[in-house]
Design a protein around this motif. Structure first.
Motif, PDB file in Angstrom:
ATOM      1  N   GLY A  97      78.005 -49.711 -33.206  1.00 12.98           N
ATOM      2  CA  GLY A  97      77.140 -50.742 -32.632  1.00 12.98           C
ATOM      3  C   GLY A  97      77.011 -51.419 -31.284  1.00 12.98           C
TER       4      GLY A  97
ATOM      5  N   TYR B 167      73.021 -52.963 -28.025  1.00  4.88           N
ATOM      6  CA  TYR B 167      72.915 -54.019 -27.038  1.00  4.88           C
ATOM      7  C   TYR B 167      72.295 -54.600 -25.465  1.00  4.88           C
ATOM      8  N   LEU B 168      73.296 -53.363 -24.694  1.00  7.25           N
ATOM      9  CA  LEU B 168      73.493 -53.065 -23.559  1.00  7.25           C
ATOM     10  C   LEU B 168      72.432 -53.029 -23.252  1.00  7.25           C
TER      11      LEU B 168
ATOM     12  N   ARG C 279      80.177 -54.342 -45.677  1.00  8.42           N
ATOM     13  CA  ARG C 279      81.646 -53.108 -45.258  1.00  8.42           C
ATOM     14  C   ARG C 279      82.271 -53.899 -46.808  1.00  8.42           C
TER      15      ARG C 279
ATOM     16  N   LEU D  77      81.824 -56.648 -21.626  1.00 12.46           N
ATOM     17  CA  LEU D  77      82.467 -55.598 -21.476  1.00 12.46           C
ATOM     18  C   LEU D  77      80.135 -54.662 -20.664  1.00 12.46           C
ATOM     19  N   SER D  78      79.896 -56.089 -20.457  1.00 12.05           N
ATOM     20  CA  SER D  78      77.919 -56.220 -19.326  1.00 12.05           C
ATOM     21  C   SER D  78      79.119 -55.949 -17.756  1.00 12.05           C
TER      22      SER D  78
ATOM     23  N   ASP E 226      85.687 -54.850 -36.926  1.00 17.85           N
ATOM     24  CA  ASP E 226      86.657 -53.537 -37.334  1.00 17.85           C
ATOM     25  C   ASP E 226      87.651 -53.522 -37.708  1.00 17.85           C
TER      26      ASP E 226
ATOM     27  N   THR F  67      76.143 -59.923 -35.511  1.00 23.11           N
ATOM     28  CA  THR F  67      75.312 -59.199 -36.061  1.00 23.11           C
ATOM     29  C   THR F  67      77.154 -58.552 -36.588  1.00 23.11           C
TER      30      THR F  67
ATOM     31  N   ALA G 204      87.318 -60.023 -23.429  1.00 20.19           N
ATOM     32  CA  ALA G 204      86.404 -59.111 -21.988  1.00 20.19           C
ATOM     33  C   ALA G 204      84.614 -58.782 -21.964  1.00 20.19           C
TER      34      ALA G 204
ATOM     35  N   GLY H 217      83.343 -53.225 -28.495  1.00 22.07           N
ATOM     36  CA  GLY H 217      82.846 -54.360 -28.992  1.00 22.07           C
ATOM     37  C   GLY H 217      83.211 -54.231 -30.645  1.00 22.07           C
TER      38      GLY H 217
ATOM     39  N   ASP I 245      86.239 -57.011 -27.088  1.00 19.93           N
ATOM     40  CA  ASP I 245      84.988 -58.117 -27.530  1.00 19.93           C
ATOM     41  C   ASP I 245      85.120 -58.973 -26.739  1.00 19.93           C
TER      42      ASP I 245
ATOM     43  N   VAL J  64      85.453 -63.546 -30.617  1.00 20.27           N
ATOM     44  CA  VAL J  64      84.517 -62.819 -31.744  1.00 20.27           C
ATOM     45  C   VAL J  64      86.086 -62.024 -31.861  1.00 20.27           C
TER      46      VAL J  64
ATOM     47  N   GLY K 183      84.231 -56.407 -33.170  1.00 17.90           N
ATOM     48  CA  GLY K 183      83.584 -56.935 -33.432  1.00 17.90           C
ATOM     49  C   GLY K 183      84.666 -57.237 -34.679  1.00 17.90           C
TER      50      GLY K 183
ATOM     51  N   VAL L 223      74.974 -61.496 -30.658  1.00 21.41           N
ATOM     52  CA  VAL L 223      74.950 -60.650 -30.978  1.00 21.41           C
ATOM     53  C   VAL L 223      76.135 -60.717 -32.173  1.00 21.41           C
ATOM     54  N   SER L 224      77.344 -60.913 -31.374  1.00 23.09           N
ATOM     55  CA  SER L 224      78.743 -61.208 -32.414  1.00 23.09           C
ATOM     56  C   SER L 224      77.881 -61.262 -33.868  1.00 23.09           C
TER      57      SER L 224
END
Ligand SMILES: C[S@@+](CC[C@H](N)C(=O)[O-])C[C@H]1O[C@@H](n2cnc3c(N)ncnc32)[C@H](O)[C@@H]1O
Length: 274
Positions: free
Chosen positions: A176, A180-181, A32, A151-152, A105, A24, A149, A101, A123, A127, A103, A21-22
């Protein structure tokens, strides 16, 4: 001052299928970087840090085959999403920004409107540490704190508090992430977030439509049937919201050409019910 890092306390990569997932996060960062190379009069934002993170001019978009859309589509998709969210998070009401999440950013570094604002990026550890390393020597404009962390799991709220998050009007950004959850994980996350959120808090979130299923990656889990499902979900946790499709927003910026009108991807602005 470089970003402070909170030691991981509860991070367990409990589901190895999520490791990618990371990737992505890197994909959107490359998009960007491409947008940022456009002449000033044509680009929707400038993210000079994206190219530093991605590291080269020959940037291949990961997962492109699986996602199955073309470059023009993805360029406009991410340009529109980024620009709209830039405007949301720099609203004068933002006293604090929490990016779940986060990422790759780089808003804490690049947005003048966040100068001096406390920003918490949450995240997986790999990451956040990769980003901090790649941006070493560059100063965030915001007061940036990394919070490692998963996040799930339910413990990230305590980690945010420990990291110094204050009970003030906060912008919560879920860009985004929701897709994914699983539904149960997203509901648990919204429960925690809503307990932590000051009554004047706002939320900016993106949601992936179910119609996109065959186009979405195999990593996607929570997909919505449409705006009603999003308002019902957020309403359950005490949030009102305004929902836009990405195509609607693309018209604001004259970037609608490659985004089908009925494309099921939603940009959501939410606030607490009085
Ligand atoms: C598609 S990327 C988006 C990154 C960033 N918000 C952006 O739009 O550029 C999804 C991010 O969510 C993070 N993420 C997904 N599931 C997570 C979880 N359970 N705990 C922490 N982070 C997670 C990933 O590591 C990744 O950085």
């Amino acid at each position: 001052m470089a970003a402070a890092t909170v030691a991981p306390t509860h991070v367990v990569h409990h589901d190895t299928s999520r490791a990618a997932v990371s990737t992505t996060a890197l994909g959107v960062c490359i998009l960007r970087a491409w947008e940022s190379k456009k002449p000033e009069e044509h680009r929707l934002f400038h993210d000079p840090f994206a190219a530093i993170i991605c590291g080269s001019d020959s940037m291949e978009l990961p997962l492109m085959e699986e996602v199955g859309k073309n470059k023009d589509f993805w360029m406009d998709f991410i340009a529109v999403r980024t620009r709209w969210i830039d405007e949301q998070v720099t609203a004068p009401t933002t006293e604090q920004l929490v990016i779940l999440g986060a990422g790759m950013d780089t808003r804490a570094y690049r947005l003048d409107g966040l100068k001096g604002t406390p920003v918490f990026e949450v995240d997986f550890p790999e990451v956040l540490s990769a980003k901090a390393k790649l941006l070493e020597g560059h100063q965030p404009q915001a007061k940036l704190t990394n919070v490692v962390a998963n996040l799930s799991l339910n413990s990230w709220d305590a980690d945010l508090r420990t990291a110094g998050m204050q009970p003030v009007p906060t912008m919560w950004l879920l860009e985004g992430l929701t897709g994914y959850l699983t539904e149960a994980e997203l509901e648990a996350l919204l429960t925690q977030l809503s307990k932590l959120a000051d009554p004047s808090s706002r939320m900016t979130a993106t949601f992936v439509g179910r119609d996109m299923k065959e186009k979405a990656t195999s990593m996607h889990r929570y997909l919505v049937t449409g705006p009603d499902q999003i308002s019902a979900l957020l309403g359950k946790f005490g949030w009102h919201c305004k929902i836009h499709t990405i195509a609607e927003i693309s018209r604001l910026y004259d970037r609608a050409e490659h985004l089908p009108r009925d494309y099921a991807y939603f940009l959501v602005s939410a606030w607490r019910a009085a």
